[in-house]
Design a protein around this motif. Structure first.
Motif, PDB file in Angstrom:
ATOM      1  N   TYR A  11       0.840  -1.194   0.000  1.00 31.11           N
ATOM      2  CA  TYR A  11       0.000   0.000   0.000  1.00 31.11           C
ATOM      3  C   TYR A  11       0.882   1.252   0.000  1.00 31.11           C
ATOM      4  O   TYR A  11       0.643   2.217  -0.758  1.00 31.11           O
ATOM      5  CB  TYR A  11      -0.900  -0.024   1.237  1.00 31.11           C
ATOM      6  N   LEU A  12       1.936   1.244   0.820  1.00 27.63           N
ATOM      7  CA  LEU A  12       2.869   2.358   0.853  1.00 27.63           C
ATOM      8  C   LEU A  12       3.546   2.558  -0.498  1.00 27.63           C
ATOM      9  O   LEU A  12       3.742   3.695  -0.954  1.00 27.63           O
ATOM     10  CB  LEU A  12       3.926   2.122   1.938  1.00 27.63           C
ATOM     11  N   ALA A  13       3.892   1.445  -1.145  1.00 31.76           N
ATOM     12  CA  ALA A  13       4.542   1.527  -2.463  1.00 31.76           C
ATOM     13  C   ALA A  13       3.595   2.140  -3.488  1.00 31.76           C
ATOM     14  O   ALA A  13       4.032   2.922  -4.359  1.00 31.76           O
ATOM     15  CB  ALA A  13       4.981   0.135  -2.908  1.00 31.76           C
ATOM     16  N   GLY A  51       2.465   7.119  -6.652  1.00 27.52           N
ATOM     17  CA  GLY A  51       1.424   8.017  -7.127  1.00 27.52           C
ATOM     18  C   GLY A  51       0.191   7.312  -7.645  1.00 27.52           C
ATOM     19  O   GLY A  51      -0.694   7.946  -8.222  1.00 27.52           O
ATOM     20  N   ARG A  52       0.092   6.006  -7.426  1.00 20.56           N
ATOM     21  CA  ARG A  52      -1.073   5.257  -7.927  1.00 20.56           C
ATOM     22  C   ARG A  52      -2.225   5.235  -6.918  1.00 20.56           C
ATOM     23  O   ARG A  52      -3.343   4.890  -7.275  1.00 20.56           O
ATOM     24  CB  ARG A  52      -0.648   3.828  -8.288  1.00 20.56           C
ATOM     25  N   SER A  53      -1.943   5.572  -5.667  1.00 18.24           N
ATOM     26  CA  SER A  53      -2.983   5.676  -4.641  1.00 18.24           C
ATOM     27  C   SER A  53      -2.912   7.057  -4.016  1.00 18.24           C
ATOM     28  O   SER A  53      -1.825   7.628  -3.851  1.00 18.24           O
ATOM     29  CB  SER A  53      -2.797   4.603  -3.558  1.00 18.24           C
ATOM     30  N   HIS A  54      -4.073   7.592  -3.675  1.00 18.60           N
ATOM     31  CA  HIS A  54      -4.153   8.949  -3.137  1.00 18.60           C
ATOM     32  C   HIS A  54      -3.615   9.003  -1.711  1.00 18.60           C
ATOM     33  O   HIS A  54      -3.955   8.156  -0.870  1.00 18.60           O
ATOM     34  CB  HIS A  54      -5.607   9.417  -3.161  1.00 18.60           C
ATOM     35  N   ASN A  55      -2.783   9.974  -1.429  1.00 23.64           N
ATOM     36  CA  ASN A  55      -2.238  10.175  -0.087  1.00 23.64           C
ATOM     37  C   ASN A  55      -2.930  11.375   0.546  1.00 23.64           C
ATOM     38  O   ASN A  55      -2.393  12.485   0.573  1.00 23.64           O
ATOM     39  CB  ASN A  55      -0.721  10.396  -0.147  1.00 23.64           C
ATOM     40  N   GLY A  56      -4.130  11.140   1.047  1.00 24.58           N
ATOM     41  CA  GLY A  56      -4.910  12.222   1.634  1.00 24.58           C
ATOM     42  C   GLY A  56      -4.513  12.492   3.072  1.00 24.58           C
ATOM     43  O   GLY A  56      -3.598  11.870   3.617  1.00 24.58           O
ATOM     44  N   PRO A  57      -5.205  13.418   3.713  1.00 19.22           N
ATOM     45  CA  PRO A  57      -4.909  13.730   5.118  1.00 19.22           C
ATOM     46  C   PRO A  57      -5.285  12.559   6.030  1.00 19.22           C
ATOM     47  O   PRO A  57      -6.214  11.805   5.743  1.00 19.22           O
ATOM     48  CB  PRO A  57      -5.779  14.958   5.404  1.00 19.22           C
ATOM     49  N   ALA A  58      -4.557  12.416   7.122  1.00 20.80           N
ATOM     50  CA  ALA A  58      -4.855  11.355   8.088  1.00 20.80           C
ATOM     51  C   ALA A  58      -6.191  11.633   8.762  1.00 20.80           C
ATOM     52  O   ALA A  58      -6.497  12.781   9.093  1.00 20.80           O
ATOM     53  CB  ALA A  58      -3.747  11.287   9.131  1.00 20.80           C
TER      54      ALA A  58
END
Length: 222
Positions: A146-148, A153-160
């Motif tokens: 998931y981190l990879a 850039g294939r998964s959205h890194n939104g706010p926690a």
């Protein structure tokens, strides 16, 4: 430092191989159903992951009462594990809303797994803890993947989510990636705890490093 996902307890006994085989089968099913929808995978799997600690704590509690022996801290450790896994679930519900099908899958999987794990724990506590150890190994692998996906850039890194920032005492500008790092660390801790318990029950020396004290998480009820 060895990458978390590379740490593995090699199976040596028939009990170990059984636990490893069950884990691989369930991993295959999860991969086939969820593919790379890691947020939805986490919701379903964390629902199940919170079961072993509660079952183990309950059976150990009754065993301690019945035989009038000390539990050596196992009950509290297992209860903390169950609570920690539940907080993983509460966090990922904010990240990926489960579909109606996934809610039914959760209901079915939790009951089936609860009954199966409860019976396994009564028959062989060692095998049950080894099974959880292998589950947690796969959880570390999943969160590493998931981190990879986020880093590529294939998964959205939104706010926690706010609940995650409060529980893990993260910074106000923390992101989903920060959450995944602490969740993966939790799973690695559970992995070492359960492999250690299984080895202790088998009379073997623990092959992992002694587990660190449980992280000082905030009380989510505050």
């Amino acid at each position: 430092m060895l990458e978390e996902s590379l740490l593995h307890h090699p199976p040596r006994t028939a009990s170990d191989h059984f636990a490893r085989g069950v884990t691989k089968l369930l991993r295959f099913c999860a991969d086939a159903f969820f593919a790379k929808r890691y947020g939805h995978r986490a919701i379903v799997l964390e629902t199940v992951a919170a079961v072993p600690g509660m079952v183990g704590a309950m059976v150990t509690h009754l065993h301690s009462l019945r035989r009038m022996v000390n539990d050596d801290g196992w009950i509290r450790t297992l209860m903390e594990e169950a609570e920690n896994e539940r907080m993983h679930l509460m966090t990922f519900i904010e990240v990926a809303k489960p579909t109606a099908l996934e809610r039914w899958l959760i209901l079915f999987a939790q009951w089936v797994f609860y009954l199966g794990f409860f019976l396994l724990y009564l028959v062989s506590r060692r095998t049950a803890h080894r099974l959880v150890g292998y589950f947690e190994e796969e959880a570390v692998v999943s969160y590493t993947q998931y981190l990879a996906e986020i880093d590529a850039g294939r998964s959205h890194n939104g706010p926690a989510p706010e609940i995650a920032k409060h529980y893990w005492k993260l910074k106000e500008d923390a992101t989903l990636r920060d959450v995944l790092l602490v969740v993966r660390a939790d799973e690695a801790h559970h992995r070492d705890i359960n492999h250690g318990f299984a080895s202790a029950l088998a009379g073997e020396p623990a092959r992992a490093e002694p587990p660190a004290p449980y992280p000082d998480h905030a009380d989510p009820g505050r």
